[in-house]
Design a protein around this motif. Structure first.
Motif, PDB file in Angstrom:
ATOM      1  N   VAL A   1       0.861  -1.186   0.000  1.00  0.00           N
ATOM      2  CA  VAL A   1       0.000   0.000   0.000  1.00  0.00           C
ATOM      3  C   VAL A   1       0.898   1.237   0.000  1.00  0.00           C
ATOM      4  N   PHE A   2       0.628   2.157  -0.902  1.00  0.00           N
ATOM      5  CA  PHE A   2       1.452   3.357  -1.052  1.00  0.00           C
ATOM      6  C   PHE A   2       0.822   4.546  -0.334  1.00  0.00           C
ATOM      7  N   ALA A   3       1.643   5.279   0.413  1.00  0.00           N
ATOM      8  CA  ALA A   3       1.226   6.512   1.075  1.00  0.00           C
ATOM      9  C   ALA A   3       2.032   7.656   0.470  1.00  0.00           C
ATOM     10  N   HIS A   4       1.383   8.485  -0.333  1.00  0.00           N
ATOM     11  CA  HIS A   4       2.103   9.536  -1.046  1.00  0.00           C
ATOM     12  C   HIS A   4       2.495  10.680  -0.119  1.00  0.00           C
TER      13      HIS A   4
ATOM     14  N   ARG B   1      -5.910   7.300   7.686  1.00  0.00           N
ATOM     15  CA  ARG B   1      -6.336   6.881   6.351  1.00  0.00           C
ATOM     16  C   ARG B   1      -5.521   5.670   5.879  1.00  0.00           C
ATOM     17  N   VAL B   2      -4.211   5.699   6.116  1.00  0.00           N
ATOM     18  CA  VAL B   2      -3.361   4.568   5.734  1.00  0.00           C
ATOM     19  C   VAL B   2      -3.800   3.311   6.475  1.00  0.00           C
ATOM     20  N   ALA B   3      -4.028   3.438   7.774  1.00  0.00           N
ATOM     21  CA  ALA B   3      -4.464   2.281   8.562  1.00  0.00           C
ATOM     22  C   ALA B   3      -5.806   1.756   8.064  1.00  0.00           C
ATOM     23  N   GLY B   4      -6.696   2.663   7.693  1.00  0.00           N
ATOM     24  CA  GLY B   4      -7.983   2.253   7.151  1.00  0.00           C
ATOM     25  C   GLY B   4      -7.828   1.508   5.838  1.00  0.00           C
ATOM     26  N   ALA B   5      -6.887   1.983   5.009  1.00  0.00           N
ATOM     27  CA  ALA B   5      -6.629   1.326   3.726  1.00  0.00           C
ATOM     28  C   ALA B   5      -6.032  -0.063   3.930  1.00  0.00           C
ATOM     29  N   VAL B   6      -5.181  -0.199   4.935  1.00  0.00           N
ATOM     30  CA  VAL B   6      -4.608  -1.513   5.250  1.00  0.00           C
ATOM     31  C   VAL B   6      -5.711  -2.476   5.686  1.00  0.00           C
TER      32      VAL B   6
ATOM     33  N   LEU C   1      -1.067  -5.879  11.160  1.00  0.00           N
ATOM     34  CA  LEU C   1      -1.295  -6.264   9.776  1.00  0.00           C
ATOM     35  C   LEU C   1      -0.138  -5.864   8.869  1.00  0.00           C
ATOM     36  N   VAL C   2       0.582  -4.807   9.228  1.00  0.00           N
ATOM     37  CA  VAL C   2       1.703  -4.321   8.402  1.00  0.00           C
ATOM     38  C   VAL C   2       2.955  -5.110   8.753  1.00  0.00           C
ATOM     39  N   LYS C   3       3.556  -5.756   7.753  1.00  0.00           N
ATOM     40  CA  LYS C   3       4.706  -6.625   7.990  1.00  0.00           C
ATOM     41  C   LYS C   3       6.034  -6.002   7.567  1.00  0.00           C
ATOM     42  N   ALA C   4       6.023  -4.906   6.803  1.00  0.00           N
ATOM     43  CA  ALA C   4       7.262  -4.256   6.380  1.00  0.00           C
ATOM     44  C   ALA C   4       6.939  -2.851   5.903  1.00  0.00           C
ATOM     45  N   VAL C   5       7.903  -1.941   6.083  1.00  0.00           N
ATOM     46  CA  VAL C   5       7.739  -0.548   5.661  1.00  0.00           C
ATOM     47  C   VAL C   5       8.963  -0.114   4.884  1.00  0.00           C
ATOM     48  N   VAL C   6       8.737   0.605   3.774  1.00  0.00           N
ATOM     49  CA  VAL C   6       9.821   1.252   3.037  1.00  0.00           C
ATOM     50  C   VAL C   6       9.497   2.740   2.927  1.00  0.00           C
ATOM     51  N   SER C   7      10.479   3.573   3.202  1.00  0.00           N
ATOM     52  CA  SER C   7      10.335   5.019   3.100  1.00  0.00           C
ATOM     53  C   SER C   7      11.254   5.541   2.000  1.00  0.00           C
ATOM     54  N   ARG C   8      10.707   6.376   1.092  1.00  0.00           N
ATOM     55  CA  ARG C   8      11.517   7.003   0.046  1.00  0.00           C
ATOM     56  C   ARG C   8      11.587   8.504   0.297  1.00  0.00           C
ATOM     57  N   GLY C   9      12.792   8.985   0.605  1.00  0.00           N
ATOM     58  CA  GLY C   9      12.936  10.420   0.855  1.00  0.00           C
ATOM     59  C   GLY C   9      11.960  10.901   1.894  1.00  0.00           C
ATOM     60  N   GLY C  10      11.743  10.075   2.907  1.00  0.00           N
ATOM     61  CA  GLY C  10      10.670  10.318   3.864  1.00  0.00           C
ATOM     62  C   GLY C  10      11.033  11.246   4.999  1.00  0.00           C
ATOM     63  N   ARG C  11      10.008  11.605   5.754  1.00  0.00           N
ATOM     64  CA  ARG C  11      10.165  12.397   6.966  1.00  0.00           C
ATOM     65  C   ARG C  11       9.718  11.557   8.165  1.00  0.00           C
ATOM     66  N   PRO C  12      10.476  10.503   8.486  1.00  0.00           N
ATOM     67  CA  PRO C  12      10.096   9.645   9.605  1.00  0.00           C
ATOM     68  C   PRO C  12      10.092  10.391  10.928  1.00  0.00           C
ATOM     69  N   ASP C  13      10.841  11.484  11.007  1.00  0.00           N
ATOM     70  CA  ASP C  13      10.864  12.276  12.237  1.00  0.00           C
ATOM     71  C   ASP C  13       9.475  12.782  12.602  1.00  0.00           C
ATOM     72  N   LEU C  14       8.614  12.984  11.587  1.00  0.00           N
ATOM     73  CA  LEU C  14       7.272  13.495  11.850  1.00  0.00           C
ATOM     74  C   LEU C  14       6.368  12.449  12.489  1.00  0.00           C
TER      75      LEU C  14
END
Length: 215
Positions: free
Chosen positions: A33-36, A91-96, A131-144
């Motif tokens: 699932v993609f989170a833009h 919204r992401v959790a709902g989509a999952v 339900l989420v088994k792996a996460v990939v971040s591209r140029g992300g702001r994980p600090d937020l």
């Protein structure tokens, strides 16, 4: 079906209908699932390129708008909702949850791919569900993602451009707060949007590798 081999679907994310594109290869290994990111949508050319690569690798993909049309119109004026990480994570959790109930995904592991502020939303969502088994971040702001970083349950890959220095520092600091298997991968010579030749292809390769390892 669209020209890219995906079909338009409507995702019910806790009572909010979100437009999405679902692509399912034969015998999928899992669903991503993609989170833009901020100011973007499911039409992001960069996310669509990564999604196409993942489908070739055998993963189903769901690219969705995290805001409905009314909210998108408001956000174009105010720019407020794109930084509402709590709302986007919901919204992401709902989509999952929606994805997990689809026949096409039943029994398949689910991963999240987040870009920019969408990466923070993905991590907050991953902190709240098994339900989420792996996460990939591209140029992300994980600090937020704030304190949710320490509660993330899924193995996490943070991909950052080598020339995106400020975001790289933020990712390195965020990685120290993760208590799960994690890795920071630097794409040398790449800036924030990975527009340099071969940079986005490297992101897609790394994402495919991480999801194959952890989904």
């Amino acid at each position: 079906m669209t020209t890219s081999g995906t079909m338009a679907v409507s995702v019910d994310a806790w009572g909010v209908d979100l437009a999405a594109d679902l692509g399912v290869p034969d015998d999928p290994l899992g669903v991503v699932v993609f989170a833009h990111g901020s100011g973007s949508s499911r039409h992001s050319s960069r996310n669509r390129a990564v999604a196409e690569s993942l489908r070739r690798d055998g993963f189903a993909t769901l690219l969705l708008d995290l805001l409905n049309p009314r909210e998108e119109r408001e956000d174009r004026v105010t720019g407020r909702l794109r930084f509402d990480i709590g709302l986007l994570a919901e919204r992401v959790a709902g989509a999952v949850e929606w994805t997990s109930r689809r026949e096409v995904a039943r029994g398949l592991p689910i991963g999240l791919f987040g870009a920019s502020t969408g990466a923070a939303a993905a991590l907050v969502a991953a902190a709240g569900t098994y339900l989420v088994k792996a996460v990939v971040s591209r140029g992300g702001r994980p600090d937020l993602a704030g304190r949710a970083l320490g509660r993330v349950r899924a193995p996490t890959l943070l991909v950052v451009g080598g020339r995106d220095e400020q975001v790289l520092e933020l990712n390195l600091a965020a990685a120290e707060q993760l208590a799960v298997t994690h890795r920071v991968e630097v794409v040398e010579g790449a800036t924030h949007l990975f527009e340099e030749p071969g940079a986005l292809e490297e992101v897609a390769r790394l994402a495919g590798w991480w999801f194959r390892e952890h989904l």
